[in-house]
Design a protein around this motif. Structure first.
Motif, PDB file in Angstrom:
ATOM      1  N   THR A 158       1.785  50.296  35.699  1.00 20.08           N
ATOM      2  CA  THR A 158       2.708  49.382  36.384  1.00 20.08           C
ATOM      3  C   THR A 158       2.490  49.473  37.885  1.00 20.08           C
ATOM      4  OG1 THR A 158       4.364  49.645  34.632  1.00 20.08           O
ATOM      5  CG2 THR A 158       5.127  48.743  36.726  1.00 20.08           C
ATOM      6  N   TYR A 159       2.451  48.310  38.529  1.00 20.66           N
ATOM      7  CA  TYR A 159       2.273  48.237  39.978  1.00 20.66           C
ATOM      8  C   TYR A 159       3.547  47.652  40.595  1.00 20.66           C
ATOM      9  CZ  TYR A 159      -2.600  48.607  38.464  1.00 20.66           C
ATOM     10  OH  TYR A 159      -3.764  49.002  37.864  1.00 20.66           O
ATOM     11  N   ARG A 160       4.344  48.518  41.199  1.00 22.15           N
ATOM     12  CA  ARG A 160       5.577  48.082  41.867  1.00 22.15           C
ATOM     13  C   ARG A 160       5.512  48.248  43.374  1.00 22.15           C
ATOM     14  NH1 ARG A 160       9.682  47.261  38.271  1.00 22.15           N
ATOM     15  NH2 ARG A 160       9.392  48.150  36.178  1.00 22.15           N
ATOM     16  N   GLY A 161       4.486  48.898  43.849  1.00 15.14           N
ATOM     17  CA  GLY A 161       4.375  49.146  45.284  1.00 15.14           C
ATOM     18  C   GLY A 161       4.979  50.478  45.647  1.00 15.14           C
ATOM     19  N   GLU A 162       4.520  51.033  46.742  1.00 11.36           N
ATOM     20  CA  GLU A 162       5.044  52.304  47.200  1.00 11.36           C
ATOM     21  C   GLU A 162       6.414  52.104  47.833  1.00 11.36           C
ATOM     22  OE1 GLU A 162       2.982  52.727  51.531  1.00 11.36           O
ATOM     23  OE2 GLU A 162       1.702  53.121  49.798  1.00 11.36           O
ATOM     24  N   PRO A 163       7.208  53.178  48.018  1.00 10.48           N
ATOM     25  CA  PRO A 163       8.583  53.037  48.511  1.00 10.48           C
ATOM     26  C   PRO A 163       8.718  52.245  49.810  1.00 10.48           C
ATOM     27  CG  PRO A 163       8.198  55.274  47.723  1.00 10.48           C
ATOM     28  CD  PRO A 163       6.874  54.572  47.668  1.00 10.48           C
ATOM     29  N   SER A 181       9.130  41.503  42.056  1.00  8.99           N
ATOM     30  CA  SER A 181       7.690  41.318  41.874  1.00  8.99           C
ATOM     31  C   SER A 181       7.045  42.598  41.353  1.00  8.99           C
ATOM     32  CB  SER A 181       7.032  40.878  43.183  1.00  8.99           C
ATOM     33  OG  SER A 181       7.159  41.878  44.164  1.00  8.99           O
ATOM     34  N   VAL A 182       6.253  42.455  40.295  1.00  6.67           N
ATOM     35  CA  VAL A 182       5.603  43.599  39.677  1.00  6.67           C
ATOM     36  C   VAL A 182       4.468  43.097  38.790  1.00  6.67           C
ATOM     37  CG1 VAL A 182       7.202  43.576  37.722  1.00  6.67           C
ATOM     38  CG2 VAL A 182       5.988  45.686  38.274  1.00  6.67           C
ATOM     39  N   THR A 183       3.443  43.917  38.646  1.00 10.78           N
ATOM     40  CA  THR A 183       2.361  43.660  37.697  1.00 10.78           C
ATOM     41  C   THR A 183       2.361  44.784  36.675  1.00 10.78           C
ATOM     42  OG1 THR A 183       0.964  42.492  39.297  1.00 10.78           O
ATOM     43  CG2 THR A 183      -0.130  43.448  37.394  1.00 10.78           C
ATOM     44  N   MET A 184       2.393  44.410  35.385  1.00  9.02           N
ATOM     45  CA  MET A 184       2.418  45.396  34.309  1.00  9.02           C
ATOM     46  C   MET A 184       1.223  45.167  33.381  1.00  9.02           C
ATOM     47  SD  MET A 184       6.527  45.255  33.548  1.00  9.02           S
ATOM     48  CE  MET A 184       6.523  43.463  33.717  1.00  9.02           C
ATOM     49  N   VAL A 185       0.522  46.231  33.085  1.00  5.48           N
ATOM     50  CA  VAL A 185      -0.678  46.164  32.241  1.00  5.48           C
ATOM     51  C   VAL A 185      -0.447  47.038  31.011  1.00  5.48           C
ATOM     52  CG1 VAL A 185      -3.164  46.522  32.160  1.00  5.48           C
ATOM     53  CG2 VAL A 185      -2.077  45.873  34.321  1.00  5.48           C
ATOM     54  N   ASP A 186      -0.656  46.458  29.821  1.00  4.07           N
ATOM     55  CA  ASP A 186      -0.495  47.228  28.593  1.00  4.07           C
ATOM     56  C   ASP A 186      -1.618  46.900  27.613  1.00  4.07           C
ATOM     57  OD1 ASP A 186       0.160  44.784  27.351  1.00  4.07           O
ATOM     58  OD2 ASP A 186       2.296  45.048  27.772  1.00  4.07           O
ATOM     59  N   ASP A 237      -9.164  29.103  31.453  1.00  6.97           N
ATOM     60  CA  ASP A 237      -9.139  27.672  31.769  1.00  6.97           C
ATOM     61  C   ASP A 237      -9.514  27.402  33.224  1.00  6.97           C
ATOM     62  OD1 ASP A 237      -6.932  28.583  33.112  1.00  6.97           O
ATOM     63  OD2 ASP A 237      -5.487  27.288  32.083  1.00  6.97           O
ATOM     64  N   GLY A 238      -9.898  28.467  33.971  1.00  2.00           N
ATOM     65  CA  GLY A 238     -10.337  28.307  35.346  1.00  2.00           C
ATOM     66  C   GLY A 238      -9.265  28.549  36.387  1.00  2.00           C
ATOM     67  N   HIS A 239      -7.992  28.533  35.995  1.00  2.00           N
ATOM     68  CA  HIS A 239      -6.920  28.816  36.941  1.00  2.00           C
ATOM     69  C   HIS A 239      -6.848  30.317  37.207  1.00  2.00           C
ATOM     70  CE1 HIS A 239      -5.112  24.768  37.023  1.00  2.00           C
ATOM     71  NE2 HIS A 239      -5.533  24.691  35.779  1.00  2.00           N
ATOM     72  N   ARG A 240      -6.191  30.664  38.294  1.00  2.00           N
ATOM     73  CA  ARG A 240      -6.083  32.079  38.615  1.00  2.00           C
ATOM     74  C   ARG A 240      -4.617  32.479  38.773  1.00  2.00           C
ATOM     75  NH1 ARG A 240      -8.235  32.518  44.937  1.00  2.00           N
ATOM     76  NH2 ARG A 240      -6.521  31.326  45.886  1.00  2.00           N
ATOM     77  N   VAL A 241      -4.322  33.741  38.498  1.00  2.00           N
ATOM     78  CA  VAL A 241      -2.970  34.280  38.587  1.00  2.00           C
ATOM     79  C   VAL A 241      -3.002  35.485  39.523  1.00  2.00           C
ATOM     80  CG1 VAL A 241      -1.066  35.339  37.320  1.00  2.00           C
ATOM     81  CG2 VAL A 241      -2.397  33.493  36.259  1.00  2.00           C
ATOM     82  N   LEU A 242      -2.190  35.430  40.568  1.00  2.00           N
ATOM     83  CA  LEU A 242      -2.108  36.550  41.501  1.00  2.00           C
ATOM     84  C   LEU A 242      -1.435  37.742  40.833  1.00  2.00           C
ATOM     85  CD1 LEU A 242      -2.377  37.578  44.477  1.00  2.00           C
ATOM     86  CD2 LEU A 242      -0.042  36.748  44.818  1.00  2.00           C
ATOM     87  N   LEU A 243      -1.987  38.934  41.050  1.00  2.00           N
ATOM     88  CA  LEU A 243      -1.399  40.165  40.543  1.00  2.00           C
ATOM     89  C   LEU A 243      -0.629  40.835  41.680  1.00  2.00           C
ATOM     90  CD1 LEU A 243      -4.376  41.585  38.434  1.00  2.00           C
ATOM     91  CD2 LEU A 243      -2.627  39.896  37.786  1.00  2.00           C
ATOM     92  N   PRO A 244       0.686  40.623  41.744  1.00  2.00           N
ATOM     93  CA  PRO A 244       1.458  41.179  42.859  1.00  2.00           C
ATOM     94  C   PRO A 244       1.422  42.698  42.882  1.00  2.00           C
ATOM     95  CG  PRO A 244       2.922  40.340  41.152  1.00  2.00           C
ATOM     96  CD  PRO A 244       1.548  39.903  40.793  1.00  2.00           C
TER      97      PRO A 244
END
Length: 205
Positions: free
Chosen positions: A9-14, A66-71, A119-126
């Motif tokens: 999980t990417y939530r950012g540092e404090p 905002s968060v990026t979660m990878v599973d 499909d060629g579109h892109r998604v930002l990973l916050p």
């Protein structure tokens, strides 16, 4: 290859959100200052300013979630809205530099990371950027290793996808240069770029 453990999980540092809040305030301040110098009636400038402040307030609220979660199933992105990508829906994961506008230095991250869909579109990973992560290249390498592993050996890329992505990137760059041709519009682009870079409120071009 780097650390490929799941989930991650990417939530950012404090202190990340505080830096982002300051960056947005600076961008908004520059934007409003430039707005005030426009040769327009006072009510027009006040109206535009109120709209800009309202939009930035909404985007600020999005930053809190905002968060990026990878599973094991894929990547989930949460910002102004949520997006879920299965591993088989992802063509690639790449770093993209955040451009400057009219020589104004971007106070946000210099490099962000996008997941390119099939499909060629892109998604930002916050929160996956060079301001939040000390070693962004290693993290991207790990994510790409996970992508190759989780898609499985039967996954094959679309041979036309690279050309499709290149055309979309060229269109985006052309529009960006067009809007940044005016100073006020350029500062607007800068403000939005800062917000997008920190919150993941954009899901493609």
């Amino acid at each position: 290859m780097g650390d490929t453990t799941l989930p991650r999980t990417y939530r950012g540092e404090p202190g990340g959100k505080a830096r982002w809040f300051n960056a947005v305030l600076i961008s908004l301040g520059l934007l409003l200052l430039e707005l005030w110098t426009l040769p327009a009636a006072l009510w027009v400038r006040l109206s535009i300013g109120a709209v800009l402040v309202g939009v930035m307030a909404v985007l600020l609220a999005a930053s809190l979630r905002s968060v990026t979660m990878v599973d094991h199933q894929g990547i989930s992105v949460r910002g102004l809205r949520g997006t879920r990508l299965a591993w088989t829906e992802i063509h690639d994961i790449r770093t993209v530099p955040v451009p400057n506008v009219n020589g104004v230095s971007n106070p946000g991250p210099a490099t962000c990371v996008y997941a390119y869909r099939t499909d060629g579109h892109r998604v930002l990973l916050p929160r996956v950027d060079d301001r939040e992560l000390a070693n962004l290249p290693a993290e991207v390498t790990a994510l790409r290793s996970l992508l190759e592993e989780r898609r499985g050996p039967d996954w094959t890329p679309d041979p036309e996808m690279e050309a499709h992505i290149a055309r979309r990137a060229e269109t985006f760059d052309r529009r960006f240069r067009f809007f940044s041709g005016w100073k006020f519009a350029g500062l607007t682009v800068l403000a939005i770029a800062v917000v997008v870079a920190f919150t993941g409120t954009s899901t493609g071009y």
